[in-house]
Design an enzyme around this catalytic site. Structure first.
Site, PDB file in Angstrom:
ATOM      1  N   THR B 195       0.882  -1.172   0.000  1.00 48.15           N
ATOM      2  CA  THR B 195       0.000   0.000   0.000  1.00 48.15           C
ATOM      3  C   THR B 195       0.916   1.217   0.000  1.00 48.15           C
ATOM      4  OG1 THR B 195      -1.713  -1.128   1.249  1.00 48.15           O
ATOM      5  CG2 THR B 195      -1.602   1.260   1.523  1.00 48.15           C
ATOM      6  N   ARG B 223     -14.328  -6.532  -0.925  1.00 49.86           N
ATOM      7  CA  ARG B 223     -13.596  -6.452   0.338  1.00 49.86           C
ATOM      8  C   ARG B 223     -12.987  -5.062   0.498  1.00 49.86           C
ATOM      9  NH1 ARG B 223      -7.973  -5.297   1.813  1.00 49.86           N
ATOM     10  NH2 ARG B 223      -7.606  -6.138   3.890  1.00 49.86           N
ATOM     11  N   ILE B 224     -13.236  -4.480   1.673  1.00 46.02           N
ATOM     12  CA  ILE B 224     -12.680  -3.161   1.975  1.00 46.02           C
ATOM     13  C   ILE B 224     -11.655  -3.338   3.088  1.00 46.02           C
ATOM     14  CG2 ILE B 224     -13.260  -0.890   2.947  1.00 46.02           C
ATOM     15  CD1 ILE B 224     -15.981  -1.131   1.512  1.00 46.02           C
ATOM     16  N   GLY B 225     -10.512  -2.704   2.973  1.00 47.79           N
ATOM     17  CA  GLY B 225      -9.451  -2.827   3.964  1.00 47.79           C
ATOM     18  C   GLY B 225      -9.327  -1.580   4.815  1.00 47.79           C
ATOM     19  N   ASP B 226      -8.137  -1.362   5.367  1.00 50.00           N
ATOM     20  CA  ASP B 226      -7.951  -0.238   6.273  1.00 50.00           C
ATOM     21  C   ASP B 226      -7.690   1.072   5.563  1.00 50.00           C
ATOM     22  OD1 ASP B 226      -5.332  -1.609   5.684  1.00 50.00           O
ATOM     23  OD2 ASP B 226      -4.610   0.235   6.636  1.00 50.00           O
ATOM     24  N   THR B 245       0.170   0.970   6.934  1.00 51.35           N
ATOM     25  CA  THR B 245       0.204  -0.094   5.949  1.00 51.35           C
ATOM     26  C   THR B 245       0.554  -1.394   6.654  1.00 51.35           C
ATOM     27  OG1 THR B 245       1.501  -0.994   4.107  1.00 51.35           O
ATOM     28  CG2 THR B 245       2.587   0.637   5.470  1.00 51.35           C
ATOM     29  N   GLY B 246       0.072  -2.508   6.116  1.00 54.22           N
ATOM     30  CA  GLY B 246       0.380  -3.787   6.737  1.00 54.22           C
ATOM     31  C   GLY B 246      -0.843  -4.671   6.741  1.00 54.22           C
ATOM     32  N   GLU B 247      -1.021  -5.419   7.817  1.00 61.05           N
ATOM     33  CA  GLU B 247      -2.175  -6.307   7.882  1.00 61.05           C
ATOM     34  C   GLU B 247      -3.421  -5.469   8.165  1.00 61.05           C
ATOM     35  OE1 GLU B 247      -0.461  -9.084  10.784  1.00 61.05           O
ATOM     36  OE2 GLU B 247      -0.326 -10.520   9.140  1.00 61.05           O
ATOM     37  N   GLY B 248      -4.229  -5.323   7.131  1.00 61.93           N
ATOM     38  CA  GLY B 248      -5.369  -4.409   7.194  1.00 61.93           C
ATOM     39  C   GLY B 248      -6.298  -4.662   8.363  1.00 61.93           C
TER      40      GLY B 248
END
Lengths: 315, 325
Positions: B195, B223-226, B245-248
């Site tokens: 990201t 799918r929506i992330g962070d 950024t990283g594991e959403g």
């Protein structure tokens, strides 16, 4: 061992004090019924996730609140529903947006949390997921009520976005923040300190298609951790930028405020008067229901016998 | 008059065996974007404008997972999301499910500036984009050969892949053996979010932040992330600007970006301490990184993952582009 507690809301907004009986009584009755349902569930040892989900399902099914059936309409006269749910102990959460045929959006949010590696699904993807899991779906017309068709017409006449309740007597657009019955939510804690929060809505009257509000945004409309569970309602755009639900927990955690103080402060700093309200419970079994609007449809109960069902301030 | 500062990132969590050419390409891109931002800041462009122009550059380049070069959904298409926030009045804008808009961060900005809302998604967002006359292209513009290959591998592995561009010749099988490190339950050789984001504080002390992504490789449709969630992937206040950024899922649960500001506001600590605190105590078992600036002209990067593509610069002349600790 502390006692259980539960609080629920049917929306904060400029609810006129002269709300006619035929509009007030059904809503008060619904709040009472939902409270009873939630309390029974807690008494029979159900986990707060189950309790909040079943209470919100009930509120979604009730056509007088802006969630599920009775959702307000988009600019195109359609319904786009969203919801989220969060478990305080694990901070697992689930959210959905843009649902158009699912009878109970909160249950799909729960399925996202429990059956996918994701947190949030929207629109076509969310609808497809719901179908794949066999949740109950209906024709979109099921959700649309004559009241909301009228509200949309009114909003279009004023040519602006409004929250979903407008007093029958005409008001100047710039005066009324627009009363709303919008958004429903429930928070609960059991005697083991398990906490959960669930929120569901149809959004804003005359909203742009695809508009997402605070309700499915974890930290804005819904939040729960080991200290408290919070569900917010009001003008979504303010609640998002102020991360209202998370704020309550952050104030308790970082500033050592009590639930009552934190909840009051979070509402206060969320924006101008008339923009939001929330319900919250703490791990210690306390309840808070502050709002800076004219009123908020709300109800709460605690194990030591306290009960409240109200719309406006108490005096 | 305060001092400006800027940071950019291209994702947290890097395979220790990442091929050298890719490391070089990444460093060059980060350097280029940083210089773009620095030049703008020197000519007194406002923080929010700098954030937008730098993220646009990151989106346009196919290297990282945003705009062109985005990870692919399970259907082989691209669904992008982004958010931007202006610390001054905490105004914000976000978009999800973007399929034809060339620069999602600019659409997020338009949502903030030109719509009555804060967050638009899918067909509604695309419709808004058309009405605003933003540049649109076919969805395959965003799809790169590399990612088509990665999606295939992901499906074969029958698992979610976060975006990672291993050259197709060095296949995932070999990489898996070489990299015992994991992120989100997968070997790091086949997971890396990439990201992108940018945070800026300008000479007036105004903070701004922006984040943009294509999301997870092989993600479910919708799918929506962070990244588009205000408070999770992006946040800016009077005190600071943050992009994560990283594991959403970990970032959402911990409302990571918001917490940096909350810790500063409510515990009264400075930026470095706030960033250290949230990285250490907020992520539980999750892996993530963030970049942050403060209204005092400070810039801090923090991560608990194996490396993070990042670059930062301050008006004092400090400039650094890095990947590892």
């Amino acid at each position: 061992m502390v006692g259980w507690a539960i609080a629920l809301h049917g929306g904060a907004g400029d609810i006129p004090i002269d709300l006619p009986d035929e509009r007030r009584i059904p809503r008060e009755t619904a709040l009472r019924n939902c409270l009873d349902l939630g309390v029974s569930a807690l008494k029979s040892g159900k986990h707060p996730l189950d309790v909040t989900e079943l209470v919100v399902r009930e509120l979604e099914n009730h056509p007088d609140f802006n969630a599920g059936k009775g959702s307000v309409l988009t600019a195109q006269g359609t319904v786009e529903m969203e919801a989220s749910i969060m478990d305080g102990k694990t901070k697992r959460c689930g959210a959905v947006s843009g649902l158009t045929t699912v009878v109970n959006p909160i249950s799909v949010a729960r399925l996202v949390m429990e059956k996918t590696p994701h947190i949030y699904l929207g629109f076509d993807g969310a609808e497809a997921f719901a179908r794949a899991h066999g949740v109950e779906t209906v024709e979109s017309s099921h959700f649309i009520t004559p009241e909301n068709i009228a509200r949309l017409k009114q909003a279009k006449e004023f040519n602006r976005v409004q929250l979903d309740y407008t007093a029958p007597t005409p008001k100047l657009p710039e005066v009324s923040g627009d009363s709303q019955i919008g958004t429903v939510g429930c928070v609960a804690v059991d005697s083991a300190g398990n906490l959960a929060s669930a929120t569901s809505t149809g959004g804003y009257v005359n909203k742009m298609v695809g508009r997402i509000g605070d309700t499915p945004v974890i930290g804005a409309g819904t939040y729960a951790n080991h200290l408290c569970a919070v569900s917010a309602t009001g003008k979504g755009e303010y609640i998002i930028r102020a991360t209202v639900a998370r704020e309550v927990a952050a104030l308790m955690e970082y500033k050592g405020l009590s639930l009552t103080e934190a909840a009051a402060y979070a509402v206060e700093q969320s924006g101008p008067r008339g923009c939001c309200g929330l319900v919250a419970v703490s791990a210690n079994g306390e309840v808070a229901m502050p709002y800076n609007t004219t009123g908020m449809f709300r109800a709460c109960a605690t194990e030591d016998g306290y009960t409240e069902i109200a719309i406006w301030p108490k005096n | 008059m305060g001092k400006w500062a800027i940071a950019v990132h291209g994702g947290a969590g890097i395979d220790p065996n990442l091929p050298v050419e890719r490391q070089e390409q990444a460093k060059q891109l980060l350097t280029r974007c940083l210089n773009l931002g620095v030049a703008a800041l020197r000519s007194n462009v406002s923080a929010i404008d700098v954030v937008e122009l730098v993220v646009r550059e990151l989106e346009t380049d196919p290297l990282f997972n945003s705009g062109r070069g985005s990870a692919l959904t399970e259907n082989g298409t691209v669904e992008m999301e982004a958010s931007i926030m202006d610390g001054t009045k905490r105004r914000c804008g976000a978009v999800s499910g973007i399929t034809t808009v060339k620069n999602p961060i600019s659409l997020a900005r338009l949502v903030m500036d030109k719509s009555p809302h804060s967050y638009l998604a899918f067909s509604g967002a695309e419709e808004f984009a058309r009405k605003q006359g933003v540049e649109t292209v076919d969805n395959d513009y965003f799809v790169t050969e590399d990612n088509v290959g990665m999606l295939k591998l992901a499906k074969e592995a029958n698992s979610i892949l976060f975006d990672y561009r291993v050259p197709l010749i060095g296949c995932a099988g070999a990489a898996v053996n070489d990299s015992p490190l994991q992120m989100n339950g997968l070997p790091i050789s086949i997971y890396a979010p990439e990201t992108v984001g940018c945070v800026v504080v300008d000479r007036e002390g105004r903070c701004a932040a922006g984040t943009s992504t294509g999301g997870l490789m092989n993600k479910m449709m919708g799918r929506i992330g962070d990244s588009p969630l205000i408070g999770a992937g992006t946040y800016a206040s009077e005190l600071c600007g943050v992009s994560c950024t990283g594991e959403g899922e970990a970032i959402i649960r911990s409302t990571l970006a918001r917490d940096v500001s909350a810790v500063m506001e409510y515990k009264g600590v400075g930026l470095q301490e706030a960033v250290d605190y949230v990285i250490k105590h907020r992520l539980d078992e999750g892996f993530a990184g963030l970049i942050a600036v403060s209204n005092k002209g400070e810039v801090v990067c923090g991560f608990n993952s194996n490396g993070m593509f990042r670059g930062c610069a301050t008006e004092d002349g400090f400039m650094e582009v890095a990947m590892w600790e």
